[in-house]
Design an enzyme around this catalytic site. Structure first.
Site, PDB file in Angstrom:
ATOM      1  N   TYR A  84      44.543  41.381  42.909  1.00  0.00           N
ATOM      2  CA  TYR A  84      43.433  39.915  43.398  1.00  0.00           C
ATOM      3  C   TYR A  84      42.153  40.428  42.742  1.00  0.00           C
ATOM      4  O   TYR A  84      41.764  41.690  43.119  1.00  0.00           O
ATOM      5  CB  TYR A  84      43.523  39.967  44.780  1.00  0.00           C
ATOM      6  CG  TYR A  84      44.793  39.061  45.204  1.00  0.00           C
ATOM      7  CD1 TYR A  84      45.076  37.885  44.812  1.00  0.00           C
ATOM      8  CD2 TYR A  84      45.683  39.797  46.114  1.00  0.00           C
ATOM      9  CE1 TYR A  84      46.404  37.337  45.270  1.00  0.00           C
ATOM     10  CE2 TYR A  84      46.972  39.209  46.410  1.00  0.00           C
ATOM     11  CZ  TYR A  84      47.300  37.842  46.232  1.00  0.00           C
ATOM     12  OH  TYR A  84      48.516  37.315  46.413  1.00  0.00           O
ATOM     13  N   ASP A 103      37.389  34.719  50.891  1.00  0.00           N
ATOM     14  CA  ASP A 103      37.911  35.663  49.509  1.00  0.00           C
ATOM     15  C   ASP A 103      37.002  35.009  48.279  1.00  0.00           C
ATOM     16  O   ASP A 103      36.612  35.557  47.281  1.00  0.00           O
ATOM     17  CB  ASP A 103      39.373  35.418  49.369  1.00  0.00           C
ATOM     18  CG  ASP A 103      39.908  36.936  49.659  1.00  0.00           C
ATOM     19  OD1 ASP A 103      39.400  37.761  49.900  1.00  0.00           O
ATOM     20  OD2 ASP A 103      41.043  36.926  49.991  1.00  0.00           O
ATOM     21  N   LYS A 159      44.051  44.354  46.292  1.00  0.00           N
ATOM     22  CA  LYS A 159      42.687  44.016  46.500  1.00  0.00           C
ATOM     23  C   LYS A 159      41.863  44.393  45.382  1.00  0.00           C
ATOM     24  O   LYS A 159      42.279  45.378  44.698  1.00  0.00           O
ATOM     25  CB  LYS A 159      41.925  44.537  47.838  1.00  0.00           C
ATOM     26  CG  LYS A 159      42.358  44.024  49.081  1.00  0.00           C
ATOM     27  CD  LYS A 159      42.537  42.424  49.029  1.00  0.00           C
ATOM     28  CE  LYS A 159      41.148  41.960  48.985  1.00  0.00           C
ATOM     29  NZ  LYS A 159      41.059  40.308  48.935  1.00  0.00           N
ATOM     30  N   ARG A 189      48.067  47.516  52.708  1.00  0.00           N
ATOM     31  CA  ARG A 189      49.063  46.827  51.712  1.00  0.00           C
ATOM     32  C   ARG A 189      49.008  47.694  50.644  1.00  0.00           C
ATOM     33  O   ARG A 189      48.104  48.629  50.401  1.00  0.00           O
ATOM     34  CB  ARG A 189      48.571  45.628  51.289  1.00  0.00           C
ATOM     35  CG  ARG A 189      49.136  44.298  52.280  1.00  0.00           C
ATOM     36  CD  ARG A 189      48.379  43.016  51.804  1.00  0.00           C
ATOM     37  NE  ARG A 189      47.002  42.922  51.754  1.00  0.00           N
ATOM     38  CZ  ARG A 189      46.308  41.806  51.348  1.00  0.00           C
ATOM     39  NH1 ARG A 189      46.940  40.848  50.896  1.00  0.00           N
ATOM     40  NH2 ARG A 189      45.000  41.744  51.380  1.00  0.00           N
ATOM     41  N   GLU A 242      45.444  35.835  41.442  1.00  0.00           N
ATOM     42  CA  GLU A 242      45.233  34.468  42.058  1.00  0.00           C
ATOM     43  C   GLU A 242      45.033  33.310  41.149  1.00  0.00           C
ATOM     44  O   GLU A 242      44.888  32.075  41.444  1.00  0.00           O
ATOM     45  CB  GLU A 242      43.751  34.520  42.956  1.00  0.00           C
ATOM     46  CG  GLU A 242      42.561  34.555  42.244  1.00  0.00           C
ATOM     47  CD  GLU A 242      42.141  36.099  42.134  1.00  0.00           C
ATOM     48  OE1 GLU A 242      41.108  36.279  41.578  1.00  0.00           O
ATOM     49  OE2 GLU A 242      42.891  36.930  42.324  1.00  0.00           O
ATOM     50  N   HIS A 289      39.204  37.611  42.538  1.00  0.00           N
ATOM     51  CA  HIS A 289      38.240  36.757  43.259  1.00  0.00           C
ATOM     52  C   HIS A 289      37.009  36.896  42.867  1.00  0.00           C
ATOM     53  O   HIS A 289      36.027  37.221  43.491  1.00  0.00           O
ATOM     54  CB  HIS A 289      38.504  36.883  44.863  1.00  0.00           C
ATOM     55  CG  HIS A 289      39.615  36.725  45.440  1.00  0.00           C
ATOM     56  ND1 HIS A 289      40.131  35.537  45.642  1.00  0.00           N
ATOM     57  CD2 HIS A 289      40.503  37.738  46.073  1.00  0.00           C
ATOM     58  CE1 HIS A 289      41.321  35.683  46.118  1.00  0.00           C
ATOM     59  NE2 HIS A 289      41.661  36.986  46.338  1.00  0.00           N
TER      60      HIS A 289
END
Length: 372
Positions: free
Chosen positions: A94, A270, A75, A15, A118, A96
């Site tokens: 993101y 995740d 990511k 991505r 997120e 996490h």
């Protein structure tokens, strides 16, 4: 603002943070966008596409991190990337953080303004930047689970939908949220016998209305999970507590009771996973076996369908990216409570309470940091 898009370096992550149409919007608003060479190739986007949209192609991630005021990724930054972050630089991706102490401490040390997709919220209480990837991961879960059930993959040798005269596989889905609902949609479509477990009566009511008699719904208790896990051919974990580590609903003892060759797909990995025996895997080595049970715990599942995922993600992140670029991080965060909820770490302070609790760190509200 100078915005940088580095190439993702996580294992088999294809991505990319911005698509050319997003770049064009940012350039139209007077911003400069640098894209690392070949950053979009995995999603079917060429450097020429980015140049046509107004971006500058640069050779290295070092240049992106050194010159950009805002880094837009997909990511979480890996250790080598985190070393390149600097004080006051915006990181929008993101993160996490709750299950990842090392990353949390590195981001604190960087002094960067770290906004996590997120935990950005919406007026209806949803997580709009997480939703499209939850949809993708949910839809992928029965697909990868069905593959993992094949004998050559270490599974029981069961076809998810069965055939006439042979029963379909028993699929148990923990969590009836976005991922769980989409997993149920695909599992039902593949002909499986599907049960969805949730602790929200409202969610169970919604699922029953949506699927009718195509699925069974069960209120979540330890006893119910124990019983369902024992009989499951495919267990899909989709439990989410926003910003926090996922609760371990399935213990190692429960896993031991599962049928040999049954499969667990832990979509919640995740956030640390909702199965005690889960640990993160990669697309190049996606599964492992514990007590005869195949575990699929890829931490970036949507990366497998990079083009679909990239466009789905950009459709929801672009308005926030534009707000940060147009107004600057401080004003943008002050003006929008939902974007402000995405702020996890800022200039050495943790502003996401579940992250602070997970790592026994001091929590400071975003409002106090922003002088509100």
């Amino acid at each position: 603002m100078r915005i940088g898009v580095p190439k993702e370096i996580k294992n088999h992550e294809y991505r990319v943070g911005l698509v050319p149409s997003s770049v064009q919007e940012l350039v139209h608003h007077g911003h400069q966008v640098m894209v690392q060479k070949d950053a979009g190739v995995g999603a079917g986007l060429s450097d020429a596409d980015y140049v046509a949209a107004g971006a500058t192609i640069v050779e290295s991630a070092d240049q992106i991190f050194a010159e950009a005021e805002m880094i837009v990724k997909v990511k979480e930054p890996l250790a080598v990337e985190r070393k390149k972050l600097r004080k006051g630089q915006i990181l929008f991706t993101y993160l996490h953080l709750a299950p990842d102490a090392e990353q949390t401490h590195d981001l604190i040390a960087s002094g960067a303004v770290c906004i996590a997709y997120e935990t950005v919220t919406a007026t209806n209480g949803s997580l709009p930047l997480l939703t499209p990837m939850s949809e993708v991961a949910g839809r992928l879960a029965p697909q990868v689970g069905a593959h993992s059930l094949e004998k050559a993959q270490g599974g029981r040798g069961i076809l998810l939908g069965g055939v006439p005269g042979v029963p379909a596989a028993e699929v148990v889905i923990l969590g009836g949220g976005v991922s769980g609902t989409h997993a149920a949609t695909i599992a039902v479509g593949m002909g499986a016998k599907v049960t969805v477990v949730d602790r929200s009566a409202e969610a169970l009511k919604r699922l029953a209305t949506q699927f009718g008699t195509s699925i069974s719904t069960v209120f979540s208790t330890r006893s119910a999970i124990e019983e369902l896990v024992r009989h499951a051919d495919l267990l899909i974990g989709t439990v989410l507590v926003p910003g926090a580590a996922a609760p371990k609903l399935v213990t190692h003892d429960m896993v031991r009771t599962m049928k040999p060759g049954s499969v667990i797909v832990d979509v919640a990995i995740d956030q640390g996973g909702c199965v005690e025996t889960s640990h993160a895997t990669t697309h190049s080595d996606p599964t492992y076996v514990v007590d005869g049970v195949v575990h699929y715990c890829v931490a970036n599942m949507p990366g497998a369908v990079a083009r679909t995922s990239t466009f789905a993600l950009n459709s929801v992140t672009l308005p926030f990216t534009l707000a940060l670029a147009n107004s600057g991080w401080k004003k943008a965060l002050q003006q929008d409570v939902h974007l402000r909820n995405g702020l996890n770490v800022i200039e050495g302070k943790v502003t996401c309470e579940p992250v602070a609790q997970a790592h026994n760190l001091p929590y400071v509200s975003a409002e106090s940091v922003l002088g509100m």
